[in-house]
Design a protein around this motif. Structure first.
Motif, PDB file in Angstrom:
ATOM      1  N   THR A 456       0.837  -1.203   0.000  1.00 35.26           N
ATOM      2  CA  THR A 456       0.000   0.000   0.000  1.00 35.26           C
ATOM      3  C   THR A 456       0.868   1.248   0.000  1.00 35.26           C
ATOM      4  O   THR A 456       0.598   2.216  -0.730  1.00 35.26           O
ATOM      5  CB  THR A 456      -0.932  -0.008   1.228  1.00 35.26           C
ATOM      6  N   ARG A 457       1.933   1.248   0.811  1.00 32.95           N
ATOM      7  CA  ARG A 457       2.827   2.420   0.858  1.00 32.95           C
ATOM      8  C   ARG A 457       3.548   2.631  -0.463  1.00 32.95           C
ATOM      9  O   ARG A 457       3.729   3.764  -0.910  1.00 32.95           O
ATOM     10  CB  ARG A 457       3.860   2.236   1.977  1.00 32.95           C
ATOM     11  N   GLU A 458       3.993   1.523  -1.071  1.00 34.02           N
ATOM     12  CA  GLU A 458       4.820   1.619  -2.273  1.00 34.02           C
ATOM     13  C   GLU A 458       4.017   1.466  -3.562  1.00 34.02           C
ATOM     14  O   GLU A 458       4.606   1.425  -4.652  1.00 34.02           O
ATOM     15  CB  GLU A 458       5.901   0.534  -2.220  1.00 34.02           C
ATOM     16  N   SER A 459       2.671   1.324  -3.417  1.00 34.84           N
ATOM     17  CA  SER A 459       1.794   1.134  -4.583  1.00 34.84           C
ATOM     18  C   SER A 459       2.245  -0.073  -5.403  1.00 34.84           C
ATOM     19  O   SER A 459       2.293  -0.046  -6.637  1.00 34.84           O
ATOM     20  CB  SER A 459       1.779   2.396  -5.466  1.00 34.84           C
ATOM     21  N   GLY A 460       2.595  -1.147  -4.716  1.00 33.72           N
ATOM     22  CA  GLY A 460       3.068  -2.350  -5.375  1.00 33.72           C
ATOM     23  C   GLY A 460       1.949  -3.350  -5.609  1.00 33.72           C
ATOM     24  O   GLY A 460       0.836  -3.220  -5.089  1.00 33.72           O
ATOM     25  N   ASP A 461       2.265  -4.365  -6.399  1.00 32.24           N
ATOM     26  CA  ASP A 461       1.304  -5.428  -6.693  1.00 32.24           C
ATOM     27  C   ASP A 461       1.438  -6.554  -5.664  1.00 32.24           C
ATOM     28  O   ASP A 461       2.537  -6.867  -5.183  1.00 32.24           O
ATOM     29  CB  ASP A 461       1.549  -5.994  -8.090  1.00 32.24           C
ATOM     30  N   LEU A 462       0.306  -7.184  -5.364  1.00 35.37           N
ATOM     31  CA  LEU A 462       0.291  -8.317  -4.427  1.00 35.37           C
ATOM     32  C   LEU A 462      -0.859  -9.241  -4.805  1.00 35.37           C
ATOM     33  O   LEU A 462      -1.984  -8.776  -5.018  1.00 35.37           O
ATOM     34  CB  LEU A 462       0.135  -7.829  -2.986  1.00 35.37           C
ATOM     35  N   GLY A 557      -7.600 -20.556  -6.733  1.00 36.74           N
ATOM     36  CA  GLY A 557      -8.324 -19.286  -6.716  1.00 36.74           C
ATOM     37  C   GLY A 557      -7.348 -18.142  -6.493  1.00 36.74           C
ATOM     38  O   GLY A 557      -6.463 -18.231  -5.623  1.00 36.74           O
ATOM     39  N   ILE A 558      -7.474 -17.074  -7.281  1.00 38.78           N
ATOM     40  CA  ILE A 558      -6.546 -15.941  -7.213  1.00 38.78           C
ATOM     41  C   ILE A 558      -7.317 -14.670  -6.880  1.00 38.78           C
ATOM     42  O   ILE A 558      -8.388 -14.400  -7.442  1.00 38.78           O
ATOM     43  CB  ILE A 558      -5.799 -15.736  -8.543  1.00 38.78           C
ATOM     44  N   ALA A 559      -6.754 -13.889  -5.963  1.00 41.22           N
ATOM     45  CA  ALA A 559      -7.312 -12.560  -5.646  1.00 41.22           C
ATOM     46  C   ALA A 559      -6.171 -11.550  -5.637  1.00 41.22           C
ATOM     47  O   ALA A 559      -5.066 -11.858  -5.164  1.00 41.22           O
ATOM     48  CB  ALA A 559      -8.033 -12.577  -4.302  1.00 41.22           C
ATOM     49  N   ARG A 560      -6.428 -10.366  -6.161  1.00 42.92           N
ATOM     50  CA  ARG A 560      -5.407  -9.315  -6.242  1.00 42.92           C
ATOM     51  C   ARG A 560      -5.758  -8.213  -5.253  1.00 42.92           C
ATOM     52  O   ARG A 560      -6.913  -7.859  -5.081  1.00 42.92           O
ATOM     53  CB  ARG A 560      -5.358  -8.764  -7.666  1.00 42.92           C
ATOM     54  N   LEU A 561      -4.719  -7.685  -4.598  1.00 38.33           N
ATOM     55  CA  LEU A 561      -4.933  -6.587  -3.645  1.00 38.33           C
ATOM     56  C   LEU A 561      -5.431  -5.354  -4.379  1.00 38.33           C
ATOM     57  O   LEU A 561      -4.807  -4.899  -5.347  1.00 38.33           O
ATOM     58  CB  LEU A 561      -3.623  -6.269  -2.913  1.00 38.33           C
ATOM     59  N   ARG A 562      -6.551  -4.837  -3.905  1.00 38.93           N
ATOM     60  CA  ARG A 562      -7.146  -3.648  -4.513  1.00 38.93           C
ATOM     61  C   ARG A 562      -6.595  -2.405  -3.852  1.00 38.93           C
ATOM     62  O   ARG A 562      -6.594  -2.292  -2.618  1.00 38.93           O
ATOM     63  CB  ARG A 562      -8.661  -3.695  -4.385  1.00 38.93           C
ATOM     64  N   ALA A 563      -6.130  -1.474  -4.668  1.00 34.36           N
ATOM     65  CA  ALA A 563      -5.522  -0.260  -4.116  1.00 34.36           C
ATOM     66  C   ALA A 563      -6.529   0.566  -3.339  1.00 34.36           C
ATOM     67  O   ALA A 563      -6.183   1.239  -2.362  1.00 34.36           O
ATOM     68  CB  ALA A 563      -4.905   0.571  -5.253  1.00 34.36           C
ATOM     69  N   ASP A 564      -7.822   0.515  -3.760  1.00 29.07           N
ATOM     70  CA  ASP A 564      -8.830   1.320  -3.075  1.00 29.07           C
ATOM     71  C   ASP A 564      -9.329   0.660  -1.793  1.00 29.07           C
ATOM     72  O   ASP A 564      -9.899   1.338  -0.929  1.00 29.07           O
ATOM     73  CB  ASP A 564     -10.011   1.594  -4.003  1.00 29.07           C
ATOM     74  N   LYS A 565      -9.127  -0.655  -1.672  1.00 28.68           N
ATOM     75  CA  LYS A 565      -9.554  -1.372  -0.458  1.00 28.68           C
ATOM     76  C   LYS A 565      -8.465  -2.364  -0.047  1.00 28.68           C
ATOM     77  O   LYS A 565      -8.608  -3.563  -0.242  1.00 28.68           O
ATOM     78  CB  LYS A 565     -10.872  -2.095  -0.695  1.00 28.68           C
ATOM     79  N   PRO A 566      -7.360  -1.854   0.502  1.00 23.53           N
ATOM     80  CA  PRO A 566      -6.254  -2.741   0.887  1.00 23.53           C
ATOM     81  C   PRO A 566      -6.532  -3.446   2.226  1.00 23.53           C
ATOM     82  O   PRO A 566      -5.873  -3.193   3.238  1.00 23.53           O
ATOM     83  CB  PRO A 566      -5.070  -1.781   0.994  1.00 23.53           C
ATOM     84  N   ASP A 569      -8.829  -9.013   5.045  1.00 25.61           N
ATOM     85  CA  ASP A 569     -10.012  -9.882   5.071  1.00 25.61           C
ATOM     86  C   ASP A 569     -10.654  -9.977   3.697  1.00 25.61           C
ATOM     87  O   ASP A 569     -11.068 -11.062   3.257  1.00 25.61           O
ATOM     88  CB  ASP A 569     -11.030  -9.360   6.091  1.00 25.61           C
ATOM     89  N   LEU A 570     -10.753  -8.818   2.982  1.00 24.85           N
ATOM     90  CA  LEU A 570     -11.314  -8.825   1.638  1.00 24.85           C
ATOM     91  C   LEU A 570     -10.443  -9.646   0.687  1.00 24.85           C
ATOM     92  O   LEU A 570     -10.951 -10.338  -0.203  1.00 24.85           O
ATOM     93  CB  LEU A 570     -11.457  -7.401   1.127  1.00 24.85           C
ATOM     94  N   LEU A 571      -9.124  -9.568   0.879  1.00 23.00           N
ATOM     95  CA  LEU A 571      -8.206 -10.316   0.032  1.00 23.00           C
ATOM     96  C   LEU A 571      -8.412 -11.826   0.209  1.00 23.00           C
ATOM     97  O   LEU A 571      -8.516 -12.567  -0.780  1.00 23.00           O
ATOM     98  CB  LEU A 571      -6.769  -9.926   0.360  1.00 23.00           C
ATOM     99  N   PHE A 572      -8.497 -12.262   1.456  1.00 22.48           N
ATOM    100  CA  PHE A 572      -8.682 -13.694   1.722  1.00 22.48           C
ATOM    101  C   PHE A 572     -10.063 -14.163   1.267  1.00 22.48           C
ATOM    102  O   PHE A 572     -10.208 -15.258   0.720  1.00 22.48           O
ATOM    103  CB  PHE A 572      -8.481 -13.984   3.212  1.00 22.48           C
ATOM    104  N   GLU A 573     -11.076 -13.326   1.494  1.00 17.79           N
ATOM    105  CA  GLU A 573     -12.424 -13.686   1.049  1.00 17.79           C
ATOM    106  C   GLU A 573     -12.480 -13.833  -0.466  1.00 17.79           C
ATOM    107  O   GLU A 573     -13.141 -14.740  -1.002  1.00 17.79           O
ATOM    108  CB  GLU A 573     -13.427 -12.632   1.520  1.00 17.79           C
ATOM    109  N   GLY A 574     -11.790 -12.953  -1.173  1.00 17.73           N
ATOM    110  CA  GLY A 574     -11.779 -13.021  -2.626  1.00 17.73           C
ATOM    111  C   GLY A 574     -11.095 -14.283  -3.123  1.00 17.73           C
ATOM    112  O   GLY A 574     -11.587 -14.952  -4.043  1.00 17.73           O
ATOM    113  N   ALA A 575      -9.956 -14.640  -2.532  1.00 19.04           N
ATOM    114  CA  ALA A 575      -9.234 -15.847  -2.946  1.00 19.04           C
ATOM    115  C   ALA A 575     -10.059 -17.094  -2.657  1.00 19.04           C
ATOM    116  O   ALA A 575     -10.105 -18.031  -3.466  1.00 19.04           O
ATOM    117  CB  ALA A 575      -7.885 -15.916  -2.241  1.00 19.04           C
ATOM    118  N   GLU A 576     -10.734 -17.124  -1.510  1.00 21.70           N
ATOM    119  CA  GLU A 576     -11.571 -18.273  -1.155  1.00 21.70           C
ATOM    120  C   GLU A 576     -12.764 -18.382  -2.103  1.00 21.70           C
ATOM    121  O   GLU A 576     -13.153 -19.487  -2.516  1.00 21.70           O
ATOM    122  CB  GLU A 576     -12.063 -18.152   0.295  1.00 21.70           C
ATOM    123  N   ALA A 577     -13.341 -17.253  -2.449  1.00 18.62           N
ATOM    124  CA  ALA A 577     -14.483 -17.275  -3.371  1.00 18.62           C
ATOM    125  C   ALA A 577     -14.057 -17.783  -4.744  1.00 18.62           C
ATOM    126  O   ALA A 577     -14.761 -18.576  -5.388  1.00 18.62           O
ATOM    127  CB  ALA A 577     -15.081 -15.870  -3.477  1.00 18.62           C
TER     128      ALA A 577
END
Length: 593
Positions: A456-462, A557-566, A569-577
């Protein structure tokens, strides 16, 4: 050779050694007596479990002898006290007791210059003596283990409860008084002392000699000191065994402890516990309930000879007999169920078994139950972990003896469950997964939080990936727990070889992994996942059987970190979904959230 002062010092050292071993062996009584106060006990009758008495070594009054004879101490070998064996060095209770008694007999024989020094158990019920240990110079010592009561010296000691001293036994009386030799051995002197436990003569310690007037009252006092040592040993080992060998309970009890602590899963612990309890105690109905994650008491296992309650039912804590016992936190028994009107054992509407069964009185399946019921809470510390109910078609079936067995079983179960809880807690607190060597779920989540903050600080991908094997039931059925364990270890190595040193890999379930990839775009994450999927589906995982390999596929299942909602919990929920969508699509595929 030992002089008089040396002999005294050796005996003192021996007593101190033996007493220290007894003190080290002494086990505090961990079972507090059940509440037997006059409070209103309702329908329950507590089974008294108070500790009976303490050791009672009675004072002996040897018959006076015409003259005192000094023992020739010059002939006593110069012995060094033997080193005690390490405690719990792979020996049974019986072997440990016999080892200490053997040391005592060795010291007595050499000190008293005896032809034979021996210890025998005494059974008033069988009217027999059992020769437990002996040290003898005679080849004629009987090979019989059991000697019946008669008019001999051993029977005299048992009946009188006092020491006996013979200083001059005639040849004519030898065969009548001394019956533990197959042939006359010219025994002229004998002394023996009773060994007590809880005011009863449990055994006899005795020596003899071919010399006349070989022993004096002072020697009897010395032998009595050894008798007290034996009494203390019996007290300690009775706490451990409590005549369970005669009850055919020792072996099942040992086996129970080993199997419970070796069982890897709760279901296996429950199955082992109920099966071995049913083998040790004959009952018509057995039901075990345990507390679930919602703090509900659920019946997990039922063993019955006829209709009984079904597994999976929830115990009504306020309106049932089992619930009442749990809420009171006490063991309880009902001697006659027929005195109760429609007894609710677990919950309203549970099936009431008929009186008949292997313990019943008749074959009528329609009569109301008239047997007895025992309810024992399973407690871990002060917390109730479950409840065990046993039912017999016989009235007043559950006495102190079989209650003690049941309590031993339930406490063994509680210990096994507590050990499993501690192991689970250790696994949760651990950084790595013990089986695969990858990160634990807890450690992975903590590291991912740090990486999310940095991205989030470095605007990197995850990107977060969930990788789970398809057809898990089939894999377990075909290859067993050992095979799936090998599969997980091999897969962890395969994935680990395809990630960078700063990426994260963790075990996230029974047949499931989580991977954190940093500084990588969504498209490249998809390419990486496809590479892993193909490697796994085309890789023949080896097993311990050289002719058998494991072929398996995974869903990812793949989920990408959203810059607007880092948010983690949302990241793990997305990957599980995404993983759930992949598995529902037939498996062996990849989905992106």
């Amino acid at each position: 050779m030992l002089c008089a002062s040396g002999r005294k010092g050796y005996i003192h050292h021996l007593f101190q050694t033996l007493l220290s071993r007894i003190a080290a062996n002494r086990q505090p009584n961990s079972h507090a007596p059940l509440n037997t106060s006059g409070d209103n006990q309702g329908i329950f009758k507590n089974i008294s479990d108070e500790v009976e008495g303490v050791i009672n070594v009675r004072k002996y009054k040897p018959e006076p002898v015409s003259k005192s004879v000094k023992v020739n101490l010059e002939k006593i070998p110069d012995l060094e006290p033997s080193e005690p064996k390490p405690e719990n060095a792979g020996t049974s209770v019986e072997e440990e007791f016999s080892s200490v008694v053997s040391e005592i007999l060795t010291a007595i024989k050499e000190t008293m210059q005896a032809r034979t020094a021996a210890f025998c158990w005494s059974s008033g019920a069988k009217k027999k003596f059992f020769i437990a240990a002996r040290h003898s110079d005679s080849p004629d010592f009987t090979r019989e283990k059991w000697l019946p009561f008669a008019s001999d010296v051993l029977t005299q000691i048992f009946l009188a409860g006092n020491a006996q001293l013979y200083t001059e036994i005639s040849a004519a009386d030898e065969t009548k008084l001394i019956r533990y030799y197959a042939e006359p051995n010219g025994i002229r002197s004998f002394m023996g002392v009773p060994v007590f436990h809880q005011a009863s003569v449990y055994g006899i310690l005795f020596v003899d000699s071919i010399a006349k007037e070989a022993y004096s009252p002072e020697d009897v006092k010395l032998l009595n000191r050894f008798g007290k040592i034996c009494s203390s040993l019996i007290e300690n080992y009775a706490v451990k065994s409590a005549h369970l060998e005669e009850l055919k309970f020792v072996q099942p009890a040992i086996e129970l402890s080993h199997r419970l602590f070796a069982a890897p899963e709760v279901d296996e612990v429950i199955e082992t516990f109920c099966r071995m309890l049913a083998e040790a105690i004959e009952v018509d109905h057995l039901a075990l309930a345990l507390v679930n994650s919602k703090s509900e008491l659920v019946i997990r296992k039922v063993m019955t000879v006829s209709n009984y309650v079904a597994e999976g039912g929830k115990i009504d804590l306020s309106q049932s007999l089992a619930g009442a016992a749990v809420m009171r936190g006490e063991h309880g028994t009902i001697d006659d169920l027929s005195l109760l009107q429609e007894p609710v054992r677990f919950f309203a509407g549970d099936v009431l078994p008929a009186e008949s069964g292997k313990n019943g009185d008749d074959g009528n399946e329609n009569v109301a139950p008239k047997g007895s019921l025992l309810i024992v809470p399973v407690k871990i510390g002060e917390e109730t972990a479950g409840v065990l109910t046993l039912e017999s078609g016989l009235r007043r079936y559950f006495n102190r003896e079989n209650f003690a067995k049941v309590r031993f079983f339930t406490e063994s179960l509680a210990s096994a469950l507590q050990t499993m809880l501690l192991k689970d807690e250790l696994r949760r607190q651990s950084i790595s997964d013990e089986e695969t060597g990858t990160l634990s779920k807890r450690a992975f989540a903590g590291r991912m939080r740090n990486e999310i903050n940095r991205a989030t600080r470095e605007s990197g991908d995850l990107s977060l990936m969930m990788i789970e094997f398809d057809d898990q039931t089939g894999l377990t059925t075909r290859y067993g727990k050992q095979g799936t364990s090998i599969l997980m270890r091999s897969t962890a190595r395969l994935i680990g070889a395809n990630i960078r040193s700063y990426d994260l890999l963790a075990r996230f379930g029974h047949l499931k992994f989580a991977v954190g990839l940093f500084g990588i775009s969504e498209i490249n994450s998809r390419f990486w996942a496809e590479k892993i999927r193909e490697q796994i589906v085309n890789f023949p995982f080896e097993t311990e059987d050289e002719f058998k390999t494991i072929l398996a596929s995974v869903s990812i299942g793949i989920a990408r970190l959203r810059a607007d909602k880092p948010d983690i919990d949302l990241l793990f929920e997305g990957a599980e979904a995404a993983l759930g969508h992949a598995m529902q699509s037939g498996g062996n595929t990849i989905k992106v959230y």
